[in-house]
Design a protein around this motif. Structure first.
Motif, PDB file in Angstrom:
ATOM      1  N   ALA A  88       0.843  -1.195   0.000  1.00 43.67           N
ATOM      2  CA  ALA A  88       0.000   0.000   0.000  1.00 43.67           C
ATOM      3  C   ALA A  88       0.878   1.245   0.000  1.00 43.67           C
ATOM      4  CB  ALA A  88      -0.907   0.013   1.226  1.00 43.67           C
ATOM      5  N   ILE A  90       0.257   5.148   1.156  1.00 44.11           N
ATOM      6  CA  ILE A  90      -0.693   5.914   1.956  1.00 44.11           C
ATOM      7  C   ILE A  90      -0.178   7.347   2.094  1.00 44.11           C
ATOM      8  CG2 ILE A  90      -1.942   6.013   4.156  1.00 44.11           C
ATOM      9  CD1 ILE A  90      -0.841   3.017   4.531  1.00 44.11           C
ATOM     10  N   VAL A  92      -0.467  10.789   3.916  1.00 45.90           N
ATOM     11  CA  VAL A  92      -0.975  11.242   5.217  1.00 45.90           C
ATOM     12  C   VAL A  92      -0.599  12.700   5.430  1.00 45.90           C
ATOM     13  CG1 VAL A  92      -0.951  10.760   7.706  1.00 45.90           C
ATOM     14  CG2 VAL A  92      -0.518   8.910   6.095  1.00 45.90           C
ATOM     15  N   ILE A 136      -3.430   1.579   8.413  1.00 45.09           N
ATOM     16  CA  ILE A 136      -4.355   2.615   7.920  1.00 45.09           C
ATOM     17  C   ILE A 136      -5.212   3.150   9.068  1.00 45.09           C
ATOM     18  CG2 ILE A 136      -6.406   2.978   6.467  1.00 45.09           C
ATOM     19  CD1 ILE A 136      -5.026   1.101   4.384  1.00 45.09           C
ATOM     20  N   GLU A 140      -5.288   7.084  10.360  1.00 42.56           N
ATOM     21  CA  GLU A 140      -6.514   7.861  10.090  1.00 42.56           C
ATOM     22  C   GLU A 140      -6.657   9.115  10.938  1.00 42.56           C
ATOM     23  OE1 GLU A 140      -9.659   4.974  10.331  1.00 42.56           O
ATOM     24  OE2 GLU A 140      -9.647   4.655   8.164  1.00 42.56           O
ATOM     25  N   ILE A 144      -5.743  10.853   6.498  1.00 40.16           N
ATOM     26  CA  ILE A 144      -5.291  10.185   5.281  1.00 40.16           C
ATOM     27  C   ILE A 144      -5.880  10.949   4.096  1.00 40.16           C
ATOM     28  CG2 ILE A 144      -5.466   8.082   3.893  1.00 40.16           C
ATOM     29  CD1 ILE A 144      -5.306   6.483   6.463  1.00 40.16           C
ATOM     30  N   TYR A 147      -5.132   6.696  -0.362  1.00 40.51           N
ATOM     31  CA  TYR A 147      -4.271   5.523  -0.356  1.00 40.51           C
ATOM     32  C   TYR A 147      -4.652   4.608  -1.503  1.00 40.51           C
ATOM     33  CZ  TYR A 147      -7.885   2.701   2.042  1.00 40.51           C
ATOM     34  OH  TYR A 147      -9.034   2.038   2.383  1.00 40.51           O
ATOM     35  N   LYS A 149      -3.902   0.362  -2.776  1.00 45.78           N
ATOM     36  CA  LYS A 149      -3.347  -0.944  -2.426  1.00 45.78           C
ATOM     37  C   LYS A 149      -3.207  -1.781  -3.696  1.00 45.78           C
ATOM     38  CE  LYS A 149      -6.504  -2.009   0.678  1.00 45.78           C
ATOM     39  NZ  LYS A 149      -7.174  -2.702   1.801  1.00 45.78           N
TER      40      LYS A 149
END
Length: 162
Positions: A88, A90, A92, A136, A140, A144, A147, A149
């Motif tokens: 993944a 992500i 942030v 994740i 949060e 986020i 994202y 995957k």
């Protein structure tokens, strides 16, 4: 409903992915995850397909896949006998005060910061689906932004090959 992971070895030709995915849609089965890549043999590709259903649905999917000329082998991947991983990325929010905590959280999960912006970071994580989901959830509260995957990929443990 149970989750099943299938590893499917196919001929590496144009249209094979379309025929395999079309088989699922015609039968009303949903593909939860699908990863495809050429193998060490450039004439073959390997698909990892994740579906939900019962044993009857799994049996029907395997029978239908076996009818496709381009399908060379099909294997159900049991979690105990295969390595199963997902990756993944992500993005942030990472304002000055949160950045250190985000980095510490990533370290716990052996995730890597692969891009740093003024007010965000991009985290790369690999592992089981549960590990990715846990990371994740922990990120949060910081916000986020998005994202993505890869979907699950699997390989037999030990010397067993497909």
């Amino acid at each position: 409903m149970e989750k099943f992971v299938l590893s499917v070895l196919v001929e590496n030709k144009a249209g094979v992915l379309s025929r395999v995915s079309g088989l699922f849609s015609r039968r009303g089965y949903n593909i939860d995850s699908l990863t495809v890549c050429e193998t060490s043999n450039p004439d073959q590709s390997r698909m990892t397909i994740v579906v939900k259903g019962d044993e009857y649905i799994l049996e029907q999917i395997q029978k239908q896949l076996a009818k496709l000329v381009e399908v060379l082998a099909i294997k159900k991947c049991d979690s105990g006998s295969t390595c199963q991983r997902e990756m993944a990325l992500i993005k942030v929010k990472a304002e000055g005060t949160n950045r250190g905590t985000i980095i510490e959280t990533c370290d716990i999960f052996r995730a890597h910061i692969v891009d740093v912006g003024i007010d965000s970071v991009v985290v790369e994580a690999t592992g089981s689906e549960d590990k990715i989901e846990s990371l994740i959830r922990l990120l949060e509260p910081y916000g986020i932004l998005e994202y993505v995957k890869t979907g699950l990929t699997a390989m037999d443990r030990g010397a067993v090959t497909m």
